[in-house]
Design a protein around this motif. Structure first.
Motif, PDB file in Angstrom:
ATOM      1  N   PHE A  88       0.833  -1.206   0.000  1.00 52.27           N
ATOM      2  CA  PHE A  88       0.000   0.000   0.000  1.00 52.27           C
ATOM      3  C   PHE A  88       0.866   1.255   0.000  1.00 52.27           C
ATOM      4  O   PHE A  88       0.610   2.204  -0.751  1.00 52.27           O
ATOM      5  N   PHE A  89       1.887   1.274   0.832  1.00 49.48           N
ATOM      6  CA  PHE A  89       2.736   2.458   0.904  1.00 49.48           C
ATOM      7  C   PHE A  89       3.562   2.636  -0.369  1.00 49.48           C
ATOM      8  O   PHE A  89       3.865   3.765  -0.766  1.00 49.48           O
ATOM      9  N   THR A  90       3.908   1.539  -1.022  1.00 48.54           N
ATOM     10  CA  THR A  90       4.586   1.640  -2.319  1.00 48.54           C
ATOM     11  C   THR A  90       3.674   2.285  -3.344  1.00 48.54           C
ATOM     12  O   THR A  90       4.101   3.163  -4.122  1.00 48.54           O
ATOM     13  N   GLN A  91       2.410   1.873  -3.363  1.00 50.18           N
ATOM     14  CA  GLN A  91       1.435   2.471  -4.270  1.00 50.18           C
ATOM     15  C   GLN A  91       1.260   3.958  -3.980  1.00 50.18           C
ATOM     16  O   GLN A  91       1.157   4.780  -4.890  1.00 50.18           O
ATOM     17  N   PHE A  92       1.219   4.289  -2.697  1.00 51.93           N
ATOM     18  CA  PHE A  92       1.069   5.700  -2.311  1.00 51.93           C
ATOM     19  C   PHE A  92       2.249   6.524  -2.801  1.00 51.93           C
ATOM     20  O   PHE A  92       2.088   7.626  -3.332  1.00 51.93           O
ATOM     21  N   LYS A  93       3.462   6.009  -2.625  1.00 51.48           N
ATOM     22  CA  LYS A  93       4.652   6.737  -3.073  1.00 51.48           C
ATOM     23  C   LYS A  93       4.642   6.922  -4.590  1.00 51.48           C
ATOM     24  O   LYS A  93       4.947   8.021  -5.091  1.00 51.48           O
ATOM     25  N   ALA A  94       4.304   5.864  -5.317  1.00 49.99           N
ATOM     26  CA  ALA A  94       4.256   5.961  -6.780  1.00 49.99           C
ATOM     27  C   ALA A  94       3.214   6.988  -7.215  1.00 49.99           C
ATOM     28  O   ALA A  94       3.455   7.802  -8.120  1.00 49.99           O
ATOM     29  N   MET A  95       2.049   6.955  -6.568  1.00 47.68           N
ATOM     30  CA  MET A  95       0.987   7.913  -6.887  1.00 47.68           C
ATOM     31  C   MET A  95       1.465   9.343  -6.650  1.00 47.68           C
ATOM     32  O   MET A  95       1.283  10.227  -7.492  1.00 47.68           O
ATOM     33  N   ALA A  96       2.098   9.593  -5.511  1.00 51.32           N
ATOM     34  CA  ALA A  96       2.559  10.940  -5.177  1.00 51.32           C
ATOM     35  C   ALA A  96       3.594  11.440  -6.175  1.00 51.32           C
ATOM     36  O   ALA A  96       3.561  12.606  -6.594  1.00 51.32           O
ATOM     37  N   ILE A  97       4.504  10.556  -6.564  1.00 49.28           N
ATOM     38  CA  ILE A  97       5.537  10.942  -7.540  1.00 49.28           C
ATOM     39  C   ILE A  97       4.903  11.351  -8.865  1.00 49.28           C
ATOM     40  O   ILE A  97       5.256  12.383  -9.454  1.00 49.28           O
ATOM     41  N   VAL A  98       3.956  10.556  -9.338  1.00 51.66           N
ATOM     42  CA  VAL A  98       3.322  10.849 -10.627  1.00 51.66           C
ATOM     43  C   VAL A  98       2.481  12.118 -10.546  1.00 51.66           C
ATOM     44  O   VAL A  98       2.460  12.930 -11.486  1.00 51.66           O
ATOM     45  N   VAL A  99       1.795  12.336  -9.430  1.00 53.79           N
ATOM     46  CA  VAL A  99       0.990  13.550  -9.265  1.00 53.79           C
ATOM     47  C   VAL A  99       1.873  14.788  -9.345  1.00 53.79           C
ATOM     48  O   VAL A  99       1.584  15.736 -10.093  1.00 53.79           O
ATOM     49  N   VAL A 100       2.945  14.801  -8.580  1.00 52.32           N
ATOM     50  CA  VAL A 100       3.827  15.975  -8.551  1.00 52.32           C
ATOM     51  C   VAL A 100       4.463  16.209  -9.915  1.00 52.32           C
ATOM     52  O   VAL A 100       4.487  17.337 -10.427  1.00 52.32           O
ATOM     53  N   TYR A 101       4.978  15.134 -10.518  1.00 56.87           N
ATOM     54  CA  TYR A 101       5.640  15.278 -11.824  1.00 56.87           C
ATOM     55  C   TYR A 101       4.656  15.741 -12.893  1.00 56.87           C
ATOM     56  O   TYR A 101       4.941  16.693 -13.645  1.00 56.87           O
ATOM     57  N   SER A 102       3.508  15.090 -12.972  1.00 55.91           N
ATOM     58  CA  SER A 102       2.549  15.396 -14.031  1.00 55.91           C
ATOM     59  C   SER A 102       2.034  16.830 -13.924  1.00 55.91           C
ATOM     60  O   SER A 102       1.951  17.543 -14.933  1.00 55.91           O
TER      61      SER A 102
END
Length: 466
Positions: free
Chosen positions: A394-408
């Motif tokens: 779950f925390f891996t998914q959260f980190k990936a989501m946050a990275i993509v949100v900020v970058y995009s």
């Protein structure tokens, strides 16, 4: 109209690409060797069908968006979604596929020379994650995802963005946002994939990137005059929205079940979760509107169903069909609440792209981290979620989501600002008042026919032009 360099440049670029491509020598098909997995006719047939289904989603999206805007902007909204098939269709062949799936550069981006102008695709070995279909088919299937993603952004900036500026946005977004995130998530050496994040069919790659770009575009283009005046924009054609929803729902079976890249039990599971989440979300949105004091509506059910499709996309193959009900319901409720908050703010996201696609994609990524189960997908070393005793995923998914949100969001905001610097992105007040159909395309939307009384008392059928 007086021609200028900026008017001629798109045509010259296309001609230059065509001339270069003319000299790329055709290749023979790759024949799997003795140590390679043999191609499967069933898998090839299913992915071919899925590729066509995903393409159908683009005109479906055009109907979905076109039906919700003011009737003076129907055509301009629809063409901005559909034209992505042209722009990305050429861009993907030239360099897009290479950037997304070419030889990895530190897990960040593909080598643009790997499949430049599709060289080496037809003769190349199958993609590691799709060993039973030709590499060319995998590349064309992925093309359809790349086409629809910038088309999703249209809904946020509708009724005020210039057509030529949006063409440039499609190019820059595809190269600088879509391709890197696709590489991070779906290339075996992409850093999000290596980190352990799983995205079955595009929760991050498609919906979060498009949703964050939509938010950036709405902020840069600022508010429409009607929005500042708190005028409600009447939907031009609710049946268009219903038709668009049907096409999207139908095409989404290829979007999600096709992402199994084979005719398998995994595809069957993704097919089932897709339909179930959409059904649950459509009902949840409509029923929640009733709880808030509204009447059940076609728009409500359609928007909810699409949000359910968005939310299940990253989880489609990884969760059980029963769990897709809660994913659809939670996705619809969170997006519905987000739309309500947005409506009370000054943000002019015309068709709620960020609350529906951006936030819907985020919910889907997180709930994948909750409900993924090895019994559902049967993938060796596949994802197992928080609900089944694995909080780390779950925390891996959260980190990936946050990275993509900020970058995009950051890169998309910079793209919109850059385009606004080199080309005016927003139409003039007069053009906005007249409508973009007429001012950008010299076309008008014909809404059915009217029955009017003739001079002799007889009813006469006449086209109703608005």
């Amino acid at each position: 109209m007086k021609l200028s360099f900026k008017n001629v440049m798109p045509f010259l670029v296309l001609v230059a690409v065509a001339l270069v491509a003319m000299f790329i020598k055709p290749e023979a098909d790759h024949v799997p060797g003795a140590t390679e997995t043999a191609y499967s006719a069933a898998d090839i047939a299913w992915v071919l069908v899925s590729t066509a289904l995903v393409f159908l989603m683009t005109p479906g999206l055009a109907f979905f968006y076109g039906g919700m805007v003011h009737r003076k902007n129907v055509i301009s909204t629809m063409i901005k979604s559909v034209v992505a098939a042209g722009v990305v269709g050429v861009l993907w062949i030239t360099v897009g596929f290479s950037l997304s799936f070419g030889d990895s550069w530190h897990g960040l981006i593909g080598d643009p020379s790997t499949f430049l102008f599709f060289k080496g695709v037809k003769s190349g070995a199958a993609w590691p994650g799709a060993p039973t279909i030709p590499l060319g088919l995998f590349a064309l299937f992925q093309l359809m995802f790349a086409i629809i993603t910038p088309g999703l952004v249209v809904g946020a900036v509708a009724e005020r963005i210039r057509f030529t500026s949006y063409i440039l946005f499609i190019v820059l977004f595809s190269l600088l946002v879509y391709a890197p995130v696709a590489h991070w998530s779906w290339h075996p050496k992409g850093f999000l994939a290596v980190m352990g994040a799983w995205d079955f069919a595009g929760g991050t790659v498609v919906h979060i990137t498009a949703g964050c770009a939509a938010l950036a575009g709405a902020l840069v283009l600022k508010r429409r005059k009607t929005h500042m005046a708190h005028q409600e924009t009447p939907a031009a054609n609710v049946p268009y929205v219903l038709i668009g929803t049907g096409l999207l729902w139908f095409g989404w079976f290829g979007f999600n079940a096709g992402s199994a890249v084979g005719a398998s039990g995994l595809a069957v599971n993704a097919f089932g979760t897709t339909n179930t989440a959409a059904a649950a979300a459509g009902l949840a949105w409509m029923f929640f509107d009733v709880v808030k004091g509204k009447k059940p509506s076609v728009l409500g059910f359609c928007i909810g169903a699409v949000v359910g499709l968005v939310a299940i996309t990253p989880a489609a193959g990884y969760v059980g069909i029963s769990q897709s009900i809660i994913i659809g319901v939670v996705g619809a409720l969170v997006s519905n609440i987000a739309v309500g908050i947005k409506q009370r703010s000054t943000l002019d996201d015309a068709l709620d792209v960020f609350p529906c696609h951006g936030i819907g994609g985020m919910v889907g990524m997180l709930l994948t981290g909750v409900f993924a189960n090895t019994n559902a997908h049967g993938i060796p070393n596949g994802p197992q979620g928080l609900f089944y005793g694995n909080p780390a995923f779950f925390f891996t998914q959260f980190k990936a989501m946050a990275i993509v949100v900020v970058y995009s969001f950051t890169v998309s905001y910079a793209i919109f600002k850059f385009i606004n610097f080199v080309l005016p992105m927003r139409v003039t007040e007069e053009e906005e008042e007249l409508g973009l159909d007429e001012t950008q395309h010299n076309e008008k939307y014909l809404q059915g026919t009217l029955l009017v009384s003739g001079g002799n008392g007889k009813l006469v059928e006449k086209a109703a032009e608005f």
